[in-house]
Structure formats: C-alpha cells, structure tokens
Design a protein around this motif. Structure first.
Motif, short mmCIF file in Angstrom:
data_model
loop_
_atom_site.label_atom_id
_atom_site.label_comp_id
_atom_site.label_asym_id
_atom_site.label_seq_id
_atom_site.Cartn_x
_atom_site.Cartn_y
_atom_site.Cartn_z
N UNK A 1 65.95 38.10 24.39
CA UNK A 1 66.24 36.93 24.16
C UNK A 1 66.08 35.92 25.33
N UNK A 2 65.99 34.72 24.82
CA UNK A 2 65.69 33.56 25.91
C UNK A 2 66.75 33.07 26.07
N UNK A 3 66.89 32.64 27.47
CA UNK A 3 68.11 32.01 27.87
C UNK A 3 68.87 32.67 29.09
N UNK A 4 70.33 32.59 28.93
CA UNK A 4 71.12 33.20 30.17
C UNK A 4 72.21 33.97 29.28
N UNK A 5 72.83 34.59 30.29
CA UNK A 5 73.94 35.49 29.83
C UNK A 5 75.09 34.73 28.87
N UNK A 6 75.34 33.41 29.48
CA UNK A 6 76.46 32.70 28.60
C UNK A 6 75.96 32.42 27.19
N UNK A 7 74.58 31.94 27.06
CA UNK A 7 73.89 31.61 25.90
C UNK A 7 74.09 32.88 24.75
N UNK A 8 74.13 34.18 25.34
CA UNK A 8 74.35 35.15 24.68
C UNK A 8 75.73 35.42 24.29
N UNK A 9 76.49 35.17 25.15
CA UNK A 9 77.85 35.45 24.99
C UNK A 9 78.61 34.37 24.22
N UNK A 10 78.01 32.93 24.24
CA UNK A 10 78.44 31.98 23.37
C UNK A 10 78.30 32.25 21.93
N UNK A 11 76.77 32.75 21.83
CA UNK A 11 76.31 33.27 20.30
C UNK A 11 77.33 34.37 19.96
N UNK A 12 77.77 35.38 20.51
CA UNK A 12 78.64 36.27 20.20
C UNK A 12 79.92 35.98 19.86
N UNK A 13 80.28 34.78 20.49
CA UNK A 13 81.77 34.52 20.24
C UNK A 13 81.78 33.56 19.05
N UNK A 14 80.72 32.49 19.21
CA UNK A 14 81.00 31.51 18.24
C UNK A 14 80.31 31.81 16.85
N UNK A 15 79.04 32.26 16.96
CA UNK A 15 78.16 32.62 15.62
C UNK A 15 78.80 33.98 15.16
N UNK A 16 78.59 35.01 15.95
CA UNK A 16 78.86 36.69 15.42
C UNK A 16 80.38 36.66 15.31
N UNK A 17 81.05 35.80 15.83
CA UNK A 17 82.71 36.02 15.97
C UNK A 17 83.01 37.33 16.02
N UNK A 18 82.32 37.90 17.47
CA UNK A 18 83.02 39.22 17.77
C UNK A 18 84.09 39.38 18.46
N UNK A 19 84.84 40.30 18.38
CA UNK A 19 86.08 40.39 19.07
C UNK A 19 85.78 40.97 20.46
N UNK A 20 85.99 40.20 21.54
CA UNK A 20 85.91 40.89 22.75
C UNK A 20 87.30 40.92 23.54
#
Ligand SMILES: Cc1cc2nc3c(=O)[nH]c(=O)nc-3n(C[C@H](O)[C@H](O)[C@H](O)COP(=O)(O)OP(=O)(O)OC[C@H]3O[C@@H](n4cnc5c(N)ncnc54)[C@H](O)[C@@H]3O)c2cc1C
Ligand code: SF4
Lengths: 577, 296
Positions: free
Chosen positions: B165-184
């Motif tokens: 993916x393009x970007x940074x770790x926090x972009x991926x994390x943000x996506x996981x939390x906000x978009x994918x709504x994954x439980x971490x």
C-alpha cells in the motif's frame, strides 16, 4: 630528631601545575612529592604513642609506622606497610577526604597544619608503582570455594583482593568494559590518572582474580543463577549508587542538561574529551552551570573548564563551609577560576524554540536555624532571583541506589531509599549474599566503600569456614584456637581474657588483638596490641577504656600472621558481670 | 569462535546489514523487546541495538544495523571473523507479551526487523498477529518472508507506493479502524519516534486502543546510571534503559522526546562521520590506521 625540631618544620606543599596552564589540559594537577620533600614532610610526624590519626582512618592504615619508614627513606617498605590495611593507597592518597578523616585527628593540626598523610600515602604508593619493585603475589593454596563479586568499584576490588589471598576463586563481574567503578567513569584524569587504577586492577589479575566485563548482573545472570548455575558459594554486591537524582524543575529535560554521571561518563570512561579521536560526542558550553557542592560537582565544573568553557558557575544551596567536596578540590577549582554562586538554588531552566537551553533562573538563599544534622538550614529568600545565561547545565545533586539488582532479586531486603540492608559485616537478608559500598550507605567515599568490602570479606570467610563455636556470656567464640575466658563491658572499660587452646599445640606468632566500636558502618579502633608469641595454655588479659560510654557494640578482631582468627561483635546489654 | 565475533554478515537491502554474533551468555537470556549496547572498537561510542533473534544452542544473537552514523558505518565495514570490542546485554525490560487476542504490530525503519521477535513471541502465545511493515520504497523492505512465518497477516506499506500500500503505518491502521471496523485488542510499534507518536495520537483518538511503543533514545551505560535516555512519562521522569524501552505510548511526552531529547548530538555526530574517511573499506584497514596514528 627531637619533637621540638619536628615541630619547627613547615608543611611541605605539593607542587602543582599552574592554574592557568592546567585549566586547559587533562593532566594530573599535583606533580607529587620528590623524595626529599617526602622525607621532610614525614619528619613533621611526632610518632605519637596513641596515634589519633589511625582512628580517623576507616581502614586503620598504620600511619605512624609507615611514616617512620618514610623518615628512614624506606619508601618501598612504607608502601608495603600501608598495603597491609589498604590495597589501593595510590587511589586513597589522591581522593580520600583526609581533612575529615586521618588528618582531622592529627595532633599537629591543633596548632597549624596536620601532617600531610594523604600526600605521603600517595608518594609511597607512586614510588612503589614506578620503581617496578612489586612483590610477587602471594600464591596461596586454593580453599575450594568460589566467590562472585558484582561491581568493580573500590568496594568490590577490596573484597576481591582480600579473598584471593585467602585461597578463594574470585570472579568480578562488571557492567562496563573497564574496571574501577567511579574511579574510572566518575573521577577525571586530572585528579586520578586512569593508569593508576589500571595498574591496581592488573595487580589483582596477577594475583589470580578473574574479571568478566560487559556483564550486567540482574540481566545476563541473576544473583540466584550465580549460585545455582555457576556454582558460586557467596556473592558480594558492590554496585555503587548509580542512579542520578534530578531536581524536578521545569526545563530539566531540555537539550543541554546533563546528569553529572552522564557528563563524566562520556568524558572519562568513553573519553569524549579526546573527541573526535574517540567517537562519543559531548556537548560543550561557553557558559556552564553546575548544580551541587560535592566532589562530583567540582569534577564536572573543572572538566567543563578544560573543554573550553569561558565561564563555569557552581550553584550550591548552602555556604562554602558546608560544601561536602574535598577541601583541596574546592581550592583547586577556585584557583582555576570556577565561579561560585553559593546560597542559591535553581528554580527553572529556560530554552529556545528548538528545545536548547538558554538560561537558568536561581533563587537566593540565606542560612537559618540549624537542622537535624546541626548544619544551618538554607532558607529561600522570597522574591530574590537571578538569571545565568547558560548553554550547558550539569546536575550534580546526588545519586540514589540503582534498582537493577534489587528489582531482579526480590528477596534482598532494601530500605525506603532502595539501599540494601546489611549487618555490620555486610551480610544481607539473603543467605551468602553480602553487600557494601555506596549501594548500602548511599553515595559516600572511596575509603568507606573499601572498608565495607574488607568487612564483607571477613564475613564471607567466617560464614564459609565456620569455626566450632561455644557460647560464653552472650556471645559466641571459636573453640579450637582462642577461647574467651571472660569478656565484659564495664561502665568504664571493656575487659577481655583469652586463653590459647590451639589443638595442634602450636604457638601463635604476632597475634594482634583489636577492640573497636562499630558505628554507622565505621569501625573505630579503641585498642590494639600485638602479642609477639602466644603459647598454648597461656592466658592474656586486656582492659581497655571505653571512649564513648554510649557505645554499646564492640568488635573484637584477632589476627595472627596467617590471617584472621576471629572477629566477633559483643553488645553491652547482653554481657553481665 | 572468539568473543563477540561476527559469524555471518548479510546485506539484504542496501545499507541494511544483518549480523550474527557469538555471545552465548546473551543468547541464553535474551527475550523479545530487549536490546544490547555495542562498541565496535575501543574508540567507539556505545550504541543501542534491538536483538532481532537468538539461538541458545549455537550461542549466537542477530541484529540489524542500518548504516547511518559513525558506529554503524564502522559496522558496515566489518567482515565475518572480525570481533566487536564490547557487547553488553540483554538490556531493558522484555516486551509485554500475553494472549491479547488480535494484535497489530507496526515496524518502520530499524523496526522493520525489530518487531520480528515480538511477532514471534505473540504468535507463540496464540494471538492473531497482523504485522505492518513500512519503508520508503520497495528496495528498503525486507524480512517479508520471515514475517509470514510468525504472522497471520502481513501488510506492506511504502511511502512511494512502489510495493504494497501507499502511505504510512498509521494510514493502514486508520483504515483498519475506521473503514474495516476491525476489532484490535493491542498495538505495538517500533521505529522512529515520529512514526510512533503519530500512531499513538491516532489510537488515543480512536477509543484509546492499548498501544505500546519501543522508544529510541540516546544511551551510554544502559543500566540506569547516566540518565541520558530519560523521558517524561505520565508526568514522571523514566529511564528507557531500565524502565523500558517499551512504554504505554499514550503516556509518553512525544513532543519532548522528538524535538528535545533526541537531537542533541546532530552536529557532533556529523563531525564524527566526516572524520571517518571512506577510504578504509574494511575494519582491518581502519584498525591499522588507528594503530599507525597511535604509534606516530
Ligand atoms: C565524580 C565523583 C567524584 C568522587 N570523588 C570522590 C573523592 O574525591 N573521594 C572519595 O572518597 N569519594 C569520591 N566519590 C565517591 C566514591 O567514588 C564512591 O563512594 C565509591 O566509588 C563507591 O564505591 P563502590 O565500590 O561502592 O561503587 P562504584 O565505584 O560506584 O562501583 C560500582 C561498579 O559496579 C558496576 N555495576 C553496577 N551495577 C552492576 C550490575 N548490575 N552488574 C555488574 N556491575 C554493575 C558499575 O558499573 C561500577 O563499575 C566520588 C564520586 C563521584 C561520582
Ligand atoms: S586511607 Fe585515607 S583516611 Fe586512611 S590514612 Fe590513607 S588517606 Fe588517610
């Protein structure tokens, strides 16, 4: 020479590098005595019958004896005489606070200057080192027991030196890549050349002590594993007081604020003063502020000066007389142009937008009522502040106990400051684990750390080779050699009667009996005598006056030529007539 | 094998070296999250490096260095068979590992390698491990295959988008939390302080998901003696070398750590690097030169 003549000889100053010159280099400040100077200074000693100086020395260096040898020009013999009690004389001669210890007690100090005991000690030790006449280490047969020493500071080195002579297999574990503790990482080259320390460590290695560097005990091995996996029979913990105290004032984490430990370690151990030949960087400053009034503060200030500072200030809360630093260091610092801002205390450090310090704000203090320690308490003066511009600040207000060992060894009892709790001879709450030096007392002195190391060596030997014991009037004694027929503490005297019941029917040579009182880990000799020859069946009695009537604990130590026979503590209440 | 000897050296991406060193004592005790302090030679400074892996039987440990400052450049010139002057460890408290449930690990710059033992440890404890590794471009990404063995998911991110993916770790994390709504349940990050502070800010805002960061500070002794590695944590001063290096990221004063504590030596370090001439392409040569200088 008559006493009267001796009284007339003036104190021999030790020549030093001129202040302006030495303030720009890291070479040692005093040059040392010449042979003539040493003899002249030694001749000032009156060889007192009851030498007070010895009482002032925490390890009881036989001061008048070694000074007499200097008077006769027997410098090597003098050095060996000192080494009977002090294994690091070249170090102690340089760094002991003589003005509060041996020299404070010297009778000549009552009128004029006391004998330069430290200077003479340094001279003979240097003489021995430079002469190359180092006695071959005594090879003793191994006694089959192994001891691990944690920390190679003065305390650990002393324990190691004492135990190797008694036949132990001794291994010293040190966190750093070099040995010596504060002697190498704290005290700068211009005060204690590192070659002196290196030489002493080499001597210990020659005598058979093993050094394992780069080993942080508590991490690479726990104390318990030293016993279970490495098979040690005893462990001595001499890890020092290495946890810097900060002031907790705003701005303390800004760039350009060092703990004295960090500043001095970078400079001394990592040799940042030789940057870039050595790679460890060290921030230098043009206007340096050092906070504190001890040796650590003086060392930091004088290091900063040598690293090209224009102005170096010492900011200290109390007055000059109350500074804990050695007198000589304060004097040298003043000569070199260190500026003292006494009765002042920092309240805030200010920095620029990049996070670099710019200045420090201090509050003025005045002396008030005496506090518990009897020293006048410094009290802040309301609204009286001043600002020093500064690009480097070094905090030297003390050290606490480093928690690494105690954190990883929960069954080692510590007090509320994190110092390990021990008995008079260094026994901790954990069987066969001993401790001494700064980790027990809090930041103190080289010589007291050495004294503790020596007492722990006694305890280790006593515990690993216990003698058969009988109870006599409240305390225990070994049965086979000397029997205490009677011992008692009377209001004015301590009385002791001993009988030799040596089962091998051999007579003992040069038996030394010492009665001392033990107070705050310091042992002060009240009485010492030597019985040249003691035949089996023979009884001797000793009666020595009690100096301090409140003192309730006495330590009896008996040595013959071959080492210690016993040392026992007797306590007043337990002994009845 | 002699003390602190390099048994194996690999440059797997430009400027990144993996070294296997003989230190049986450390190999026996090392735990995930701990580090060592290394001096290349007598003149070197001490630098902290995370322990990447260890083999108790062989008595070796491995770490990754990125050729950056003077000491790491010296290391880059070392060859198999050369030995370090001093290695102290294992230092620091081990990372906080237990069965959290779903764990996200983020590794950037040196952390690309350094999260490896943590991933391994967490996987062994039964966690569902998602590893995100970040680099500037695909040439600087390494250890992908190794991570697959200890993670349930491996996500690659590059700043320029050349791989993953393009970007940074926090972009991926943000996506996981906000978009994918994954439980971490738990997050751990290792890398440069800026990256970690951004992740910390993000997860604090997004419902304070427990986040632990392994801080990189300057160190001298690693035993708590000098205070060089101090940081403000929850209003108190802590020492990374004995209290850390892993801390609850939400309690760290990141601004101070990034802008104040870690930039102290920029000018001095550059000076040191200049002094270290690039002609001496091997440590042997370097040592020869120092010897000559000492003699003259
Ligand atoms: C700058 C400075 C100047 C001083 N000047 C004087 C002076 O002029 N006169 C004087 O009498 N006193 C002076 N002192 C005080 C004196 O140096 C100390 O009281 C004395 O060194 C204490 O000795 P020690 O053996 O207890 O500990 P240290 O000398 O502190 O030695 C402890 C050793 O243990 C090692 N260690 C710590 N933890 C571990 C571990 N977990 N595993 C293995 N090793 C470990 C340390 O690296 C260190 O080498 C000074 C102190 C400082 C800091
Ligand atoms: S060891 Fe220290 S206190 Fe004892 S005599 Fe020597 S200088 Fe004085």
């Amino acid at each position: 020479m008559k006493s009267k003549e001796r009284m007339q000889i003036p104190f021999t100053d030790m020549p030093t590098q001129p202040p302006q010159v030495r303030a720009k280099n890291f070479r040692e400040v005093p040059y040392g005595y010449s042979e003539e100077m040493a003899i002249q200074e030694a001749n000032r000693c009156l060889n007192c019958k009851k030498p007070k100086c010895v009482e002032g020395c925490p390890v009881r260096v036989p001061i008048p004896e070694f000074i007499s040898l200097v008077q006769e020009g027997k410098f090597l013999e003098a050095a060996w005489k000192i080494k009977e009690r002090n294994v690091l004389p070249a170090v102690c001669g340089r760094v002991c606070p003589q003005e509060t210890q041996c020299e404070a007690q010297c009778i000549r100090g009552k009128k004029g200057r006391s004998v330069g005991i430290g200077n003479l000690e340094r001279f003979v030790a240097d003489y021995e080192r430079l002469s190359g006449h180092i006695p071959e280490p005594i090879r003793v047969s191994k006694n089959g027991k192994k001891v691990a020493i944690v920390g190679s500071g003065p305390s650990g080195l002393t324990t190691a030196g004492d135990l190797i002579l008694q036949g132990y297999e001794v291994t010293v574990y040190e966190a750093f890549h070099l040995g010596g503790g504060v002697l190498v990482y704290g005290i700068p080259e211009f005060r204690l050349p590192k070659s002196v320390v290196q030489f002493e460590i080499q001597n210990l290695e020659n005598a058979g002590v093993k050094f394992v560097y780069d080993s942080v005990i508590g991490r690479i091995r726990g104390i318990d594993e030293l016993f279970t996996e490495d098979g040690y029979d005893a462990v001595y913990v001499g890890v020092g007081a290495g946890l810097p105290v900060f002031m907790n004032i705003p701005g303390e984490n800004l760039q350009g604020v060092y703990s004295a430990n960090e500043y001095l370690t970078r400079s001394n151990l990592m040799k940042a003063y030789l940057y870039p030949e050595y790679n460890t960087p060290l921030l230098t400053g043009k206007n340096v502020v050092v906070v504190g009034g001890g040796n650590v503060a003086m060392d930091s200030a004088r290091t900063a000066l040598r690293l090209d500072a224009d102005n170096v200030y010492i900011v200290y809360r109390r007055s000059r007389e109350q500074m804990p630093a050695r007198l000589e260091e304060v004097h040298h610092a003043e000569e070199e142009g260190i500026q003292f801002r006494l009765l002042s205390n920092p309240v805030e450090i200010m920095g620029d937008e990049k996070g670099r310090i710019e200045s420090i704000r201090c509050q003025r203090y005045e002396l008030g009522e005496p506090d518990k320690s009897g020293r006048a308490r410094p009290v802040p003066i309301e609204g009286d502040y001043f600002v020093l511009n500064s690009d480097l600040i070094i905090i030297a207000i003390g050290n606490k106990a480093n928690p690494l060992i105690t954190m990883t060894t929960p069954d080692l009892e510590v007090n509320k400051w994190g110092n390990i709790v021990t008995d008079e001879l260094g026994r901790t709450s954990k069987p066969f684990v001993y401790a001494g030096g700064d980790i027990v007392t809090g930041a103190a002195t080289v010589i007291s750390a050495m004294g503790a190391g020596r007492r722990a060596a006694m305890a280790i030997h006593e515990d690993l080779f216990p003698t058969t014991e009988v109870k006599t009037e409240g305390f225990t004694i070994p049965k086979e050699t000397l029997e205490i027929k009677h011992a008692a503490i009377y209001p004015k005297t301590v009385y002791l009667r001993l009988n030799l019941i040596n089962s091998s029917e051999k007579e003992l040579d040069q038996v030394k009996i010492r009665i001392s009182h033990v107070h705050d880990f310091f042992e002060t000799t009240m009485f010492e005598t030597t019985i040249p020859r003691w035949s089996p069946g023979e009884e001797h009695e000793f009666d020595c006056p009690r100096i301090d009537k409140n003192e309730k604990e006495y330590l009896i130590t008996i040595n013959d030529l071959h080492g210690k026979i016993m040392s026992k503590i007797i306590v007043a209440e337990e002994v009845k007539r | 094998m002699s003390k602190f000897e390099i048994l194996k050296k690999e440059e797997f991406v430009p400027n990144f070296y993996k070294l296997d060193i003989a230190v049986p004592g450390i190999a026996k005790k090392a735990k995930a999250g701990q580090f060592i302090l290394v001096m290349v030679d007598k003149q070197s400074e001490k630098i902290p490096l995370t322990i990447l892996d260890w083999d108790e039987e062989k008595g070796t440990i491995s770490f990754i260095v990125q050729e950056l400052g003077l000491s790491t450049s010296k290391m880059a010139f070392m060859e198999e068979g050369d030995s370090f002057y001093s290695i102290v460890g294992p230092l620091g408290e081990p990372a906080y590992l237990e069965n959290f449930g779903t764990v996200v690990l983020g590794g950037g710059c040196y952390g690309v390698g350094a999260v490896f033992p943590i991933a391994k440890g967490l996987k062994a404890l039964g966690n569902y491990v998602i590893t995100i590794i970040e680099a500037k471009n695909e040439n600087l990404l390494y250890y992908e295959e190794e991570y697959k063995t200890v993670s349930d998911e491996v996500i690659l991110v590059t700043t320029d988008g050349s791989k993953g993916e393009r970007g940074h770790i926090y972009d991926v994390l943000d996506n996981m939390i906000e978009v994918q709504k994954r439980k971490i349940d738990h997050i751990k990050v290792i890398g440069c302080n800026v990256m970690m502070s951004k992740v910390s800010k993000l997860t604090k805002e997004k419902g304070a998901i427990p986040t632990y960061a392994t801080v990189t500070t300057i160190m001298v002794d690693g035993t708590g003696m000098c205070g060089s590695c101090r940081l403000s944590y929850d209003g108190k001063t802590k020492f990374a070398c004995v209290d850390g290096p892993e801390f609850d990221a939400h309690k760290i004063d990141w601004d101070e750590l990034i802008h104040v504590r870690n930039t102290s030596y920029i000018t001095e370090e550059t000076l040191g690097l200049q002094n270290f001439s690039p002609e001496c392409r091997s440590l042997a040569k370097y040592q020869e030169r120092t010897k000559e200088e000492e003699a003259s």
